[in-house]
Design an enzyme around this catalytic site. Sequence first.
Site, PDB file in Angstrom:
ATOM      1  N   ASP A   1       3.411  -0.149  -7.499  1.00 15.39           N
ATOM      2  CA  ASP A   1       3.305  -1.589  -7.732  1.00 15.39           C
ATOM      3  C   ASP A   1       2.984  -2.300  -6.413  1.00 15.39           C
ATOM      4  O   ASP A   1       3.279  -1.782  -5.328  1.00 15.39           O
ATOM      5  CB  ASP A   1       4.620  -2.134  -8.288  1.00 15.39           C
ATOM      6  CG  ASP A   1       4.952  -1.524  -9.645  1.00 15.39           C
ATOM      7  OD1 ASP A   1       4.034  -1.054 -10.332  1.00 15.39           O
ATOM      8  OD2 ASP A   1       6.152  -1.516 -10.001  1.00 15.39           O
TER       9      ASP A   1
HETATM   10  N1  URA Z   1       8.130   2.829 -10.733  1.00 11.03           N
HETATM   11  C1  URA Z   1       8.013   1.475 -10.629  1.00 11.03           C
HETATM   12  O1  URA Z   1       8.663   0.738 -11.353  1.00 11.03           O
HETATM   13  N2  URA Z   1       7.168   0.998  -9.714  1.00 11.03           N
HETATM   14  C2  URA Z   1       6.455   1.762  -8.873  1.00 11.03           C
HETATM   15  O2  URA Z   1       5.707   1.241  -8.033  1.00 11.03           O
HETATM   16  C3  URA Z   1       6.586   3.161  -8.989  1.00 11.03           C
HETATM   17  C4  URA Z   1       7.437   3.674  -9.931  1.00 11.03           C
END
Ligand code: URA
Length: 236
Positions: A104
């Site tokens: 993310d």
């Molecule tokens: N899980 C998440 O919620 N975000 C990420 O960036 C990676 C795994």
Amino acid sequence: MERLDKIISAAANISRSDARTFIKKGLVTVDGNTVRDIGGKFDTAMCSFTCGGRVVEYNKFVYIMMNKPKGVISASEGGSEPTVVDILPENMKRKNLFPAGRLDKDTTGFVLITDDGAFAHRILSPKNHIPKTYIAYLDKPFDDAVIKGFEQGVKLKDDVCMPAKLEPVNSDNTVAKVEIKQGMYHQIKRMFARYSLTVVDLKRIKMGGLFLDEKLKEGECRYITQKELLSVEKGK
Ligand code: URA
């Protein structure tokens, strides 16, 4: 076929402008002949190159470990937003690079950037069970029910996650180490949300058997060695 300045920059791990200087000074050879044309095109699979008297290898594929900072998108093109490929140093940039797996925008840590599509497919396929390990900072402590739930496979709205490992990192159970084998959208945040816990910060620290290099500050990156690359796929 690639331009000579680009080949020398990538093979000798120097900036494009330094590569041009070496070429113009007659310090670069292709198949034993000095070449001063910075834009000359050569087949990297067929030709051998030297720079400053040293043999340099142009690898077919590259594998880069980045410590992704917040605010950067895990993609090769992000419109107006900076991507992990945009923030690579100039001398590491080359065609077709992409991140093998997404973090993310607000997640930090290990992103593997490559131009090897088959390798990326292997490490991302849930069938291959390559674990990815994260440190999650939570708004409240988690308890044994969460550990058990993760072990059994958390049910999300339209999916059941594969079993995941959850371990405390601090004494009050607000920081957790989580190992998952898939890469579903916002997976870790959604898994904790099932237990009314909010992930306030998330960092990926390991892919397969390879840890994020602690020496890399956020935004920094380095090449992954061949031995390290094997450990990504081995650490199942
Ligand atoms: N899980 C998440 O919620 N975000 C990420 O960036 C990676 C795994």
